[in-house]
Scaffold this motif. Structure first.
Motif, PDB file in Angstrom:
ATOM      1  N   VAL A  58       0.798  -1.221   0.000  1.00 23.75           N
ATOM      2  CA  VAL A  58       0.000   0.000   0.000  1.00 23.75           C
ATOM      3  C   VAL A  58       0.831   1.271   0.000  1.00 23.75           C
ATOM      4  O   VAL A  58       0.368   2.316  -0.450  1.00 23.75           O
ATOM      5  CB  VAL A  58      -0.962   0.008   1.206  1.00 23.75           C
ATOM      6  CG1 VAL A  58      -1.959  -1.115   1.095  1.00 23.75           C
ATOM      7  CG2 VAL A  58      -0.210  -0.071   2.521  1.00 23.75           C
ATOM      8  N   LEU A  59       2.036   1.229   0.514  1.00 25.91           N
ATOM      9  CA  LEU A  59       2.850   2.443   0.597  1.00 25.91           C
ATOM     10  C   LEU A  59       4.038   2.438  -0.348  1.00 25.91           C
ATOM     11  O   LEU A  59       4.845   3.349  -0.334  1.00 25.91           O
ATOM     12  CB  LEU A  59       3.349   2.644   2.034  1.00 25.91           C
ATOM     13  CG  LEU A  59       2.276   2.943   3.074  1.00 25.91           C
ATOM     14  CD1 LEU A  59       2.924   3.173   4.423  1.00 25.91           C
ATOM     15  CD2 LEU A  59       1.449   4.146   2.683  1.00 25.91           C
ATOM     16  N   GLY A  60       4.167   1.391  -1.165  1.00 29.22           N
ATOM     17  CA  GLY A  60       5.330   1.299  -2.016  1.00 29.22           C
ATOM     18  C   GLY A  60       6.572   1.005  -1.188  1.00 29.22           C
ATOM     19  O   GLY A  60       6.494   0.560  -0.050  1.00 29.22           O
ATOM     20  N   ALA A  61       7.747   1.249  -1.744  1.00 28.33           N
ATOM     21  CA  ALA A  61       8.993   0.999  -1.028  1.00 28.33           C
ATOM     22  C   ALA A  61       9.206   2.109  -0.011  1.00 28.33           C
ATOM     23  O   ALA A  61       9.641   3.197  -0.331  1.00 28.33           O
ATOM     24  CB  ALA A  61      10.157   0.942  -2.007  1.00 28.33           C
ATOM     25  N   LYS A  62       8.912   1.834   1.236  1.00 32.24           N
ATOM     26  CA  LYS A  62       8.973   2.853   2.284  1.00 32.24           C
ATOM     27  C   LYS A  62       9.479   2.220   3.571  1.00 32.24           C
ATOM     28  O   LYS A  62       9.128   1.109   3.910  1.00 32.24           O
ATOM     29  CB  LYS A  62       7.580   3.456   2.516  1.00 32.24           C
ATOM     30  CG  LYS A  62       7.513   4.438   3.668  1.00 32.24           C
ATOM     31  CD  LYS A  62       6.094   4.889   3.902  1.00 32.24           C
ATOM     32  CE  LYS A  62       6.003   5.867   5.075  1.00 32.24           C
ATOM     33  NZ  LYS A  62       6.456   5.277   6.334  1.00 32.24           N
ATOM     34  N   MET A  63      10.312   2.932   4.288  1.00 36.36           N
ATOM     35  CA  MET A  63      10.805   2.441   5.558  1.00 36.36           C
ATOM     36  C   MET A  63       9.704   2.517   6.606  1.00 36.36           C
ATOM     37  O   MET A  63       9.103   3.562   6.803  1.00 36.36           O
ATOM     38  CB  MET A  63      12.013   3.269   6.020  1.00 36.36           C
ATOM     39  CG  MET A  63      12.673   2.705   7.267  1.00 36.36           C
ATOM     40  SD  MET A  63      13.468   1.109   6.967  1.00 36.36           S
ATOM     41  CE  MET A  63      14.895   1.647   6.017  1.00 36.36           C
ATOM     42  N   VAL A  64       9.411   1.374   7.234  1.00 39.04           N
ATOM     43  CA  VAL A  64       8.413   1.340   8.293  1.00 39.04           C
ATOM     44  C   VAL A  64       9.065   1.807   9.583  1.00 39.04           C
ATOM     45  O   VAL A  64      10.096   1.290   9.995  1.00 39.04           O
ATOM     46  CB  VAL A  64       7.837  -0.081   8.456  1.00 39.04           C
ATOM     47  CG1 VAL A  64       6.888  -0.138   9.634  1.00 39.04           C
ATOM     48  CG2 VAL A  64       7.121  -0.503   7.181  1.00 39.04           C
ATOM     49  N   ASP A  65       8.485   2.808  10.221  1.00 38.77           N
ATOM     50  CA  ASP A  65       9.132   3.483  11.333  1.00 38.77           C
ATOM     51  C   ASP A  65       8.827   2.894  12.698  1.00 38.77           C
ATOM     52  O   ASP A  65       9.558   3.127  13.643  1.00 38.77           O
ATOM     53  CB  ASP A  65       8.745   4.966  11.334  1.00 38.77           C
ATOM     54  CG  ASP A  65       9.258   5.687  10.083  1.00 38.77           C
ATOM     55  OD1 ASP A  65      10.345   5.322   9.624  1.00 38.77           O
ATOM     56  OD2 ASP A  65       8.569   6.586   9.593  1.00 38.77           O
ATOM     57  N   SER A  66       7.726   2.157  12.847  1.00 33.32           N
ATOM     58  CA  SER A  66       7.335   1.682  14.161  1.00 33.32           C
ATOM     59  C   SER A  66       6.537   0.402  14.036  1.00 33.32           C
ATOM     60  O   SER A  66       5.989   0.097  12.973  1.00 33.32           O
ATOM     61  CB  SER A  66       6.489   2.747  14.872  1.00 33.32           C
ATOM     62  OG  SER A  66       5.238   2.883  14.215  1.00 33.32           O
ATOM     63  N   PRO A  67       6.468  -0.398  15.129  1.00 34.65           N
ATOM     64  CA  PRO A  67       5.622  -1.601  15.094  1.00 34.65           C
ATOM     65  C   PRO A  67       4.179  -1.288  14.766  1.00 34.65           C
ATOM     66  O   PRO A  67       3.529  -2.021  14.017  1.00 34.65           O
ATOM     67  CB  PRO A  67       5.774  -2.158  16.512  1.00 34.65           C
ATOM     68  CG  PRO A  67       7.109  -1.667  16.982  1.00 34.65           C
ATOM     69  CD  PRO A  67       7.245  -0.295  16.374  1.00 34.65           C
TER      70      PRO A  67
END
Length: 250
Positions: A58-67
Motif C-alpha cells: 500500500v505504501l510502495g517501497a517505504k521504511m516502516v518506522d514503528s511496530p
C-alpha cells in the motif's frame, strides 16, 4: 475535557460535485456469552521496507518506522487485496470507540490477564460490533504477539495509510454541541475546496470550553486550523485590551 464522538462522516466528491454522507453505526457492546475464534500466527513486525514497488504494497517501497505502522500497513494490505478497505476502515472506527473506554484498554494492557480471557472479550466485541473475520483475526494476532496495547496507535496509523490511498483529507470539527449533518456536509465541502482532496472525512469532538461556535483542524497531523469559536473571539479581545482571559458569565 473534550469528548470524541466516533460517528465519522465521509464526503465523496464527484463531477459535478455532490455530497454523500455516511454515518457509521454505533456499536452496542455486550460482554457476555462466548464465541470461539481460531488462533492465528504472524511474524513479528520489524523495521524494514514494506512490500511495494512492482510487487505491490500500500505504501510502495517505504521504511516502516514503528511496530504500530508495520501492523497498520499489513492490515491495509490485506484489506486492499480482498476489496474491503472501506469496511475495514469502518471496523477500526468501531474498535477505536471500544478501546477509548479506559476500563477496556486497561483490561487488554494488563499482563496478568490471560490471552484466553482477552480472546474471549475480543469474541464478544466482534459479535456485538459485527467485525469482519480478518479484522477479528488481526485483533487475535495482536493478543498472541503481546501487541494489543498498541491498538490505539495502530488505528491512527491505519487512518493515515487509508487517507493516503484514497486521497482523503481528515478534518476534526470541535464544537460545544453536536452539529447537524447538513452543517458538517458544508464544512466538508469547504475543506475540500481548500485542500483539493478527492474525499473529506469529518470527525467530531465536543468541547464545552469553546463557549460557542466551532474549530476545524485539517492538514498533516492537524497542522492547519480554522477557529470560529467564541473562545477565540474572547481571547482576541483580551489580547487587544491586554487584560488577560475573558470569561462569559453563566
Amino acid at each position: 475535557m473534550a469528548a470524541l464522538q466516533q460517528t465519522p462522516i465521509t464526503f465523496q466528491s464527484r463531477s459535478p460535485p455532490s455530497t454523500q454522507i455516511i454515518v457509521s453505526p454505533t456499536a452496542k457492546l455486550s460482554f457476555s456469552g462466548g464465541l470461539r475464534l481460531p488462533k492465528f500466527t504472524v511474524r513479528a513486525p520489524s523495521k524494514k521496507l514494506s512490500r511495494g514497488g512492482r510487487g505491490g504494497g500500500v505504501l510502495g517501497a517505504k521504511m516502516v518506522d514503528s511496530p504500530a505502522e508495520s501492523y497498520a500497513v499489513a492490515l491495509c494490505d490485506v484489506a486492499k487485496s480482498n476489496g474491503t478497505l472501506e469496511t475495514t476502515a469502518a471496523d477500526l472506527e468501531k474498535i477505536e470507540k471500544v478501546f477509548t473506554e479506559e476500563s477496556v484498554f486497561d483490561f487488554f494492557a494488563n499482563p496478568i490477564m490471560s490471552d484466553e480471557k482477552k480472546r474471549e472479550v475480543i469474541a464478544e466485541i466482534a459479535k456485538s460490533s459485527e467485525l469482519q473475520p480478518h479484522v477479528v483475526n488481526f485483533l487475535n494476532i495482536l493478543v498472541d504477539m503481546d501487541r494489543i496495547e498498541l491498538i490505539k496507535e495502530i488505528v491512527q496509523e491505519f487512518e493515515l495509510v487509508y487517507n493516503k490511498l484514497t486521497d482523503t483529507e481528515l478534518a476534526v470539527v470541535t464544537s460545544v454541541v453536536k452539529l447537524e449533518s447538513q452543517h458538517l456536509a458544508q464544512i466538508a465541502k469547504g475543506v475540500q475546496r481548500l485542500t483539493g482532496a478527492k474525499n473529506v472525512r469529518i470527525k467530531t469532538v465536543l468541547d464545552p470550553s469553546l463557549v460557542a461556535g466551532f474549530t476545524i483542524r485539517y492538514g498533516d497531523s492537524g497542522s492547519k486550523m480554522i477557529d470560529m469559536s467564541v473562545k477565540k473571539q474572547l481571547d482576541d479581545i483580551a489580547a487587544q485590551l491586554d487584560i488577560g482571559d475573558l470569561q462569559l458569565a453563566v
